[in-house]
Design a protein around this motif. Structure first.
Motif: not given
Length: 246
Positions: A184-207
């Motif tokens: 979804v994010i790859d198909a949207s890249y440079e084509r449409r906008s994303l807005a994401i809410t999170t309580n997790v720091d980007l450095s911990r998205w892998g977990a």
């Protein structure tokens, strides 16, 4: 002989409702200017009707959990980056540039309210917005695999101007769910906008995604044309909880 103003208006109205110049030329040749004016009002009325129906259906397709607007919104917990103004958020100016936002902070600080309010603004401006929680793709994908519509699900972001991803990080996402989120994010890249809410720091998205490489690929695309909106402070719900006064 050059078209009269009424002929030109009639042809323009015909094109708007996908009628050929040939068909409208036949009409133009057989009617007076007054009759052509009356005829041209019909496509205009049809277009207004279609637009009204489209706007009425937008809230249903957006899948918003509850109605939210920016009226009375409390900005005290919000820290915007230097290149993003409050007006950029409240008018969805970032959507027209296919930029993304990550709304980061603790639970109850107004992230989901802002997310849905942005979707509401986008919808009111005739844009197409789609809201879902991070856990929804997993359920949708398993259902799509069962009924053979997985390919159609992967194409679902097409035709959307703003994708709203809520509650990223609340629960881990399995590999299939992570793959769908990436697509979804790859198909949207440079084509449409994303807005994401999170309580997790980007450095911990892998977990959260149980896959560091997938997380790195997602972060790379979100961060390239994205900005971080930070929410701080105590949960609004806790501050106003009835239990505190008992």
């Amino acid at each position: 002989m050059a078209d009269s103003a009424s002929d030109a208006r009639l042809r323009a109205c015909g094109r708007a409702v996908m009628l050929s110049n040939h068909a409208m030329g036949d009409v133009a040749g057989d009617h007076s200017d007054a009759e052509k004016g009356a005829i041209s009002r019909m496509p205009g009325a049809e277009l207004a009707f279609r637009d009204s129906n489209r706007r009425r259906r937008l809230p249903e397709r957006a899948n918003f959990p509850v109605p939210r607007t920016f009226e009375g919104y409390d900005w005290s917990a919000v820290r915007l980056p230097p290149r993003l103004s409050r007006e950029d958020v409240t008018t969805c100016a970032f959507v027209r540039k296919a930029r993304s936002l990550v709304l980061f902070g603790p639970v109850g600080t107004g992230r989901t309210h802002m997310l849905v309010a942005m979707g509401t603004v986008a919808r009111s401006m005739g844009m197409r917005a789609r809201h879902f929680t991070t856990t929804e793709p997993v359920t949708l994908l398993s259902e799509a695999k069962r009924d053979g519509t997985a390919r159609k699900l992967m194409r679902s972001p097409e035709g959307t101007d703003l994708i709203l991803v809520d509650e990223f990080g609340y629960v881990p996402v399995d590999r299939d769910g992570a793959r769908l989120l990436f697509q979804v994010i790859d198909a949207s890249y440079e084509r449409r906008s994303l807005a994401i809410t999170t309580n997790v720091d980007l450095s911990r998205w892998g977990a959260v995604l149980t896959d560091d490489q997938m997380a790195a690929a997602i972060i790379d695309r979100v961060a390239h044309h994205g900005q971080l909106v930070v929410f701080e402070g105590e949960s609004y719900r806790l501050r106003h909880a009835l239990m505190r006064s008992s």
